[in-house]
Design an enzyme around this catalytic site. Structure first.
Site, PDB file in Angstrom:
ATOM      1  CE  LYS B  77       2.622  22.804  21.734  1.00 50.47           C
ATOM      2  NZ  LYS B  77       3.727  23.098  22.724  1.00 50.47           N
ATOM      3  CD  GLU B 200       4.144  21.297  25.968  1.00 46.08           C
ATOM      4  OE1 GLU B 200       3.593  22.206  26.514  1.00 46.08           O
ATOM      5  OE2 GLU B 200       4.179  21.127  24.739  1.00 46.08           O
ATOM      6  CG  ASP B 222       4.203  24.367  30.757  1.00 49.11           C
ATOM      7  OD1 ASP B 222       4.363  25.447  30.237  1.00 49.11           O
ATOM      8  OD2 ASP B 222       4.354  23.250  30.003  1.00 49.11           O
TER       9      ASP B 222
END
Lengths: 202, 635
Positions: B77, B200, B222
């Protein structure tokens, strides 16, 4: 901006509404911010009411609601919600709202205009530049002067906002280019003061 | 929550994470994680590709990280939508290599270098078919991610017992256009229609059910394996309106791992006199040891980093105090974006009613303390920080399929969008934190008589100069009718859709007709390349299916052959006629002849033939068995 007369889907008359009253399908959205939000073309507006309309229309127009609809409707939904978001962003802020109306009425609202020093500010700007110069060369004695300049500009900003409010009311009462020209003048002045204030705060 | 399950095809929510990936769906009782075949909810985002081209994903691939590190990719990622210049830091610690020609799309090169060490490196042009055989193969990050997505898709299909072709995939809120596009490409390559990319932190807020409080302001912090996001949202009767978002797409638990790894490598060097950093297996073993120590330190005040490798032993005690001191700079790096986000949202920390913690790294006590200090309230940690994003994606999937109608996400674009103007200066068209979909229109004309095309360079970022921002793409307005300079009028509409991805359309204002636009993405695959990969993966899926059928046919053949072999020693075999025995021999020979063919029909056919000619033998054996059984029975 031309309102659609007949529904793209069922062909029946829609009379300018967003959703066809017969088959309920979404129509090509109007590009005008006031029209889409169902508001009168006024410079003064109730922001709580604006927010309520924005939320309500978001629920109806957001692409999330059209995933299983025909492609034409999905595209209209994308268009409509982007215009809605752009409209809410512009109309909730008095300055941007005035800029939008000015540009709609054919006024140039380029950034460079704010660089022309309003005559009544000439002396103020000259002194400020001197003080800033001293600060940059490490001389702290100009600090109190900057402090007073900050207060001064903050007051002038509030004054300009107040002036705008009056001019908005004037325009709403009788919309004319003369008032719009005045509003543009106030906006430029306001922008100039804002820039000065930013400079002082730095 | 009002749920109306009127639809048939399931839409799943996927959290495609740096470290782990998960799939989830919504049923009548709420969002659920879909477990894999091994029962695990988390699929480690690790992909290993054997020399034969066989792909292993998840827990099994994580084991291969140790034994075949040069063929195993993790944390891909961090490479999505990035160029070679962006990832120099990463490359120092990643075990895999980047093939030449990776300026705009990274090409990961797996397997040992061919002879000549680099001079003869095979480089696959993206539009050419992948070479077969065992040579080193190259894969782009979207292709690697597609393997992970395909695994999750298969897990969901096995779980539901029906095909799954639609998904919502989450991305870090601070992902730029290229990173989002790369994620969408990965979905397409995996055979998934990506209905939406969801940020997200926003997804997490959906999962937390914070809409129980009708109105309020919440912050979502996050910190995952590789990325950091902070989002501030306003809740209003089921509408989740993002006010501002900020973050760092290169900040996460991986950075802590790398920090500890560097220290451990130095220790090993001084204790053993060996430089382990050139030994990819050694590095991966040590990496695992430091990760385990890091994870334990969230729950105990001290622990050991220990490694036994090639007959040598390394052990070092680490106290949480020291750990905190080491990672403080990393945790501090999250606070700047938080402050900027609060400012952009136009709120004060006191006005934020709740803070939600997401991502595995928020288990670290120092992270929790830092967030508590900044927001002056105790953050929510009730939901499993590894699962909350996938659960939220499942809720968004249900919103899109129409099953949930009383919720709506209004997200924002994290970065300003602008175009290059004279002197390399950026003219901003859409500002950061604008609610999406968002659009801007700009008129373009020609500067020279007879000019046939206009090139528009689009960038993302907050800086004044083009060179300090992220180049996104060049749009070419082609085939402009020749006319004097300044006469052409082409209106270009820049639209950021609900996925946060830019769409550009152009209209000739004189004719009112659509004007064609050629897109050259600065980082990422062209549409043609993605199509090619989809085709390849489709062929590969077919090939995989065929291989499996052949393998199954051979397994069946093995079973029959073994049974016949055993029967030939049986009394019943000798009760057959010579012709019958000859027929069996013939059938065995024919099966053996086709056994190694790639045609499963042929093998199955011969299996069946052998079955037929041994039918009587089987019957005789049954009878003998029955007779034998009767003989032993005293009536």
């Amino acid at each position: 901006m031309s309102a659609n007369r007949t529904c793209w889907n069922c062909g029946q008359s829609i009379d300018g509404s967003l959703f066809c009253p017969h088959c309920k399908s979404l129509q090509r959205p109007p590009s005008d911010y006031f029209t889409l939000l169902g508001l009168d073309r006024k410079l003064k507006l109730n922001t709580a009411d604006l927010q309520q309309r924005f939320y309500e229309l978001s629920r109806q127009l957001h692409p999330d609601r059209f995933m299983r609809k025909p492609e034409a409707e999905r595209e209209y939904s994308l268009d409509a919600s982007s215009i809605l978001n752009d409209a809410y962003r512009a109309l909730k802020d008095p300055v941007k709202r005035a800029q939008y109306v000015l540009s709609q009425e054919g006024f140039e609202i380029g950034e460079q205009r704010s660089k022309d020093v309003p005559p009544e500010l000439l002396e103020e700007v000259f002194e400020l530049n001197m003080a800033l110069e001293e600060m940059r060369s490490g001389d702290d004695s100009a600090r109190p002067q900057l402090e007073s300049a900050k207060n001064n500009f903050t007051n002038m900003l509030a004054e300009a906002d107040h002036q705008l409010e009056t001019q908005f009311a004037n325009y709403d009462e009788s919309p004319n280019r003369e008032t719009l020209t005045k509003i543009r003048g106030t906006l430029n002045r306001r922008k100039y003061i804002q820039n000065l204030l930013d400079e002082v705060l730095q | 929550m009002n749920i109306d399950f009127g639809t048939t095809e399931k839409v799943i929510g996927i959290d495609l994470g740096t470290t782990n990936s998960l799939a989830a769906f919504l049923d009548l009782t709420g969002p659920k994680i879909i477990p894999g075949a091994d029962g695990d909810k988390l699929v480690p985002s690790v992909v290993s590709i054997n020399p034969t081209g066989e792909v292993v994903v998840g827990n099994a691939a994580r084991e291969l990280l140790i034994t075949q590190p040069d063929r195993t990719v993790y944390s891909v990622k961090r490479l999505m939508g990035r160029g070679l210049d962006d990832i120099q830091e990463e490359l120092k610690l990643f075990p895999f290599r980047i093939a030449p020609g990776s300026e705009s799309v990274l090409q990961l090169q797996l397997g040992p270098l061919p002879d000549g060490r680099g001079s003869e490196t095979h480089l696959r042009r993206l539009t050419e078919p992948r070479p077969s055989g065992s040579g080193p193969a190259t894969y782009t990050p979207p292709e690697i991610s597609a393997f992970i997505l395909r695994q999750l898709k298969q897990n969901a299909e096995a779980y539901f017992g029906e095909p799954v072709s639609k998904a919502v995939i989450t991305v870090p809120a601070y992902f730029n256009d290229a990173q989002r596009q790369a994620t969408k490409d990965a979905g397409r390559i995996a055979g998934l229609e990506v209905l939406r990319l969801v940020n997200e932190p926003t997804a997490a807020s959906l999962a937390y059910g914070l809409d129980k409080r009708e109105n309020g302001t919440i912050a979502v912090y996050d910190l995952g394996g590789g990325t950091f996001d902070i989002s501030i949202l306003k809740l209003h009767d089921g509408i989740f309106e993002v006010l501002a978002t900020n973050g760092d797409t290169h900040l996460g638990g991986d950075d802590i791992d790398n920090l500890l790894l560097r220290i451990a490598l130095e220790d090993v060097q001084s204790e053993w006199g060996d430089d382990l950093s050139a030994d990819s297996e050694g590095i991966q073993r040590l990496r695992r040891a430091v990760i385990q120590a890091k994870e334990r330190l969230s729950f105990v005040p001290f622990t050991d980093i220990s490694l036994e490798y090639r007959g040598k032993k390394y052990q070092r005690e680490i106290q949480r105090d020291l750990f905190d001191k080491l990672i403080a700079p990393i945790v501090d790096r999250t606070l700047g974006p938080c402050r900027d986000c609060i400012k952009d949202a136009g709120v004060t920390p006191e006005q934020i009613d709740e803070v939600v913690m997401v991502g595995g790294s928020t288990r670290i006590p120092l992270v929790r303390t830092a967030v508590e200090n900044l927001f002056r309230s105790k953050p929510h940690t009730e939901l499993n920080p590894d699962e909350v994003v996938a659960l939220g994606a499942a809720v968004q999937a249900a919103i899109l399929s129409g099953d949930v109608q009383d919720k709506l996400l209004l997200d924002v674009t994290p970065l300003s969008l602008g175009i290059e103007t004279m002197g390399g200066v950026v003219s901003k068209l859409i500002h950061r934190n604008s609610t999406i979909p968002a659009s801007a229109s700009e008129s373009f004309t020609t500067g020279v008589d007879g000019q046939r095309n206009v090139l528009i360079h689009v960038v993302q970022g907050e800086r004044e100069l083009v060179k300090d921002n992220r180049s996104l793409a060049r749009f070419d307005l082609k085939d402009i009718d020749p006319m004097p300079a300044g006469m052409a009028r082409i209106e270009v509409r820049f639209l950021i859709d609900a996925n946060g991805i830019l769409n550009v359309t152009a209209r000739d204002l004189r004719t009112g007709k659509e004007h064609s636009v050629d897109v050259k993405p600065s980082y990422g695959l062209t549409d043609e390349q993605v199509e090619k990969m989809i085709q390849e993966s489709f062929e590969k899926a077919e090939q995989d299916f065929q291989d499996r059928q052949v393998r199954e046919a051979r397994v069946e053949a093995d079973t029959i052959l073994a049974a016949v072999e055993k029967a030939r020693r049986h009394d019943a075999y000798f009760e057959l006629s010579d012709e019958e025995r000859a027929a069996i021999d013939r059938a065995i020979n024919e099966l053996l002849l086709v056994y190694h063919s790639d045609d499963h029909h042929l093998i199955l056919n011969k299996n069946e033939q052998l079955n037929q000619v041994t039918m009587k033998l089987a019957e005789n054996m049954m009878n003998t068995a029955v007779r034998g059984a009767l003989k032993g029975t005293k009536i």
